[in-house]
Design an enzyme around this catalytic site. Structure first.
Site, mmCIF file in Angstrom:
data_model
loop_
_atom_site.group_PDB
_atom_site.id
_atom_site.type_symbol
_atom_site.label_atom_id
_atom_site.label_comp_id
_atom_site.label_asym_id
_atom_site.label_seq_id
_atom_site.Cartn_x
_atom_site.Cartn_y
_atom_site.Cartn_z
ATOM 1 C CB CYS A 73 -0.950 -0.006 1.186
ATOM 2 S SG CYS A 73 -2.072 -1.410 1.120
ATOM 3 C CG HIS A 118 -3.391 3.208 1.145
ATOM 4 N ND1 HIS A 118 -3.788 2.723 -0.081
ATOM 5 C CD2 HIS A 118 -3.540 2.178 2.023
ATOM 6 C CE1 HIS A 118 -4.147 1.461 0.048
ATOM 7 N NE2 HIS A 118 -4.004 1.108 1.318
ATOM 8 C CG ASN A 134 -6.739 -1.110 0.128
ATOM 9 O OD1 ASN A 134 -5.943 -0.790 -0.737
ATOM 10 N ND2 ASN A 134 -6.368 -1.403 1.368
#
Ligand code: UT7
Length: 333
Positions: free
Chosen positions: A114, A260, A290
């Site tokens: 990420c 993020h 995500n």
């Protein structure tokens, strides 16, 4: 010595929208649970035969290159962040180079989950500052839908992730005023197994893959959700503050925070902890889930398209994820 600035941005998400209601049909979950715990309403899944990680990266890259007022041939280096490459090797950097019809320029792959996009941006920033390259394509792209166990057993992970790609052109500039001010990278490998895919891997008794890996679920994403959550809400504010301190700013100077997109609850916690108003934080996890390394460039591009990123703004990017890794970047737009 030159600085670097973001000269163009682009993103691509696959056409297929998968709603929470769609997931309700294939696993024991509910729209209410997913929205309450994560904020996600829908995500995009790639279409086999139409999309690949390299093709999605190329769509996003072409848009970023055009918006920078450049031609693909002006790009002199590629940095591509992904954890879900089309092949085990080579990495997608070279596949993107081929898709864009670019010959022999270097292509670097970054595998930092990420935080991958900010790590990639930081590497690009150093290359530009050293004078080695003038126009670097920095990309995050993921197809995660094929990694997920979409049965009830894998529901804590499967409902969170989606597919997509985002790209920026990082360009050399002499401007003191409009540039990447600093980047900050961290990792703590003690928590590697709190969010990971075990196989295929080199350190196995015989071959790097075997039928038992499928049976054991070794090739599925395994996540200790509460540990990730706990560390994320500590590290996000820390690394944002680090970026502000390094440049003599405070949270009140931030024009826009692009975190993020891990979980809406995490972003909301960070927003409140940093004392930022709702309009100063970008959230699009509701629509895309995500998308790991792609989430920041997608969110940044959407914000830019919506007019939320203006010349002179102080933009903060921040990420946390598997590794654990976490990172931030402060940009004077
Ligand atoms: O970029 C980093 C990526 N990862 C993250 O950011 C993840 C961070 N962590 C999280 O976002 C949260 O931990 C989750 C959203 C993954 C899970 O939320 P939680 O509040 O920590 O739930 P939990 O794992 O403690 O599970 C609570 C309950 C359990 O049932 P019981 O044991 O209480 O009966 C789970 O089995 O919720 C159940 N559950 C689900 N129920 C419906 C877990 N997943 C689901 C689901 N649908 N998809």
């Amino acid at each position: 010595m030159p600085y670097s600035k973001i000269a163009g941005l682009g993103y691509y998400v696959p056409e297929t929208v998968v709603t929470n209601q769609d997931l309700e049909k294939i696993m024991d979950t509910s729209d209410a649970w997913i929205q309450e715990r994560t904020g996600i309403r829908e995500r995009r899944f790639f279409t086999y035969g139409t999309d690949s990680i390299a093709s999605m990266a190329a769509h996003a890259s072409r848009q970023a290159i055009e918006r920078a007022g450049l031609q693909p041939g002006d790009i002199d280096f590629i940095i591509l962040a992904t954890i879900t490459s089309d092949y085990y090797f080579p990495g997608d950097g070279v596949l993107l180079q081929r898709e864009l019809g670019l010959e022999t320029i270097g292509a670097l792959d970054v595998k930092n989950q990420c935080s991958g996009f900010i790590y990639a941006l930081s590497v690009g920033d150093q290359f530009v500052r050293s004078g080695m390259y003038k126009n670097i394509l920095v990309v995050g792209a993921e197809i995660q839908s094929t990694f997920l166990d979409k049965s009830t057993e894998g529901r804590n992970v499967a409902v969170i992730f989606g597919d997509g790609a985002g790209a920026v052109v990082l360009q050399a500039t002499d401007s003191e005023d409009h540039r990447i001010l600093s980047t900050h990278l961290h990792a703590d490998g003690r928590y590697a197994e709190d969010l990971y895919v075990k196989g295929p891997g080199g350190s196995r008794p015989d071959r790097w893959f075997a039928p038992d890996m499928l049976e054991n679920g070794d090739m599925e994403v395994k996540m200790n959700g509460s540990a990730v959550f706990k560390h994320a809400i500590q590290r996000f504010p820390e690394v944002i503050q680090e970026a502000l301190d390094a440049n003599g700013y405070t949270t009140s100077d931030i024009s826009l925070l692009v975190p993020h997109q891990a979980n809406l609850r995490i972003s909301e916690y960070v927003r409140q902890k940093m004392g930022l108003s709702e309009d100063k934080v970008v959230n699009n996890i509701q629509h895309y889930g995500n998308t790991t390394a792609a989430s920041i460039p997608i969110a940044l591009t959407e914000a830019w398209e919506a007019g939320r990123v203006q010349p002179g703004d102080l933009i903060c990017l921040a990420a946390f994820g598997s590794g654990f890794t976490w990172a931030s970047a402060l940009i004077r737009w």
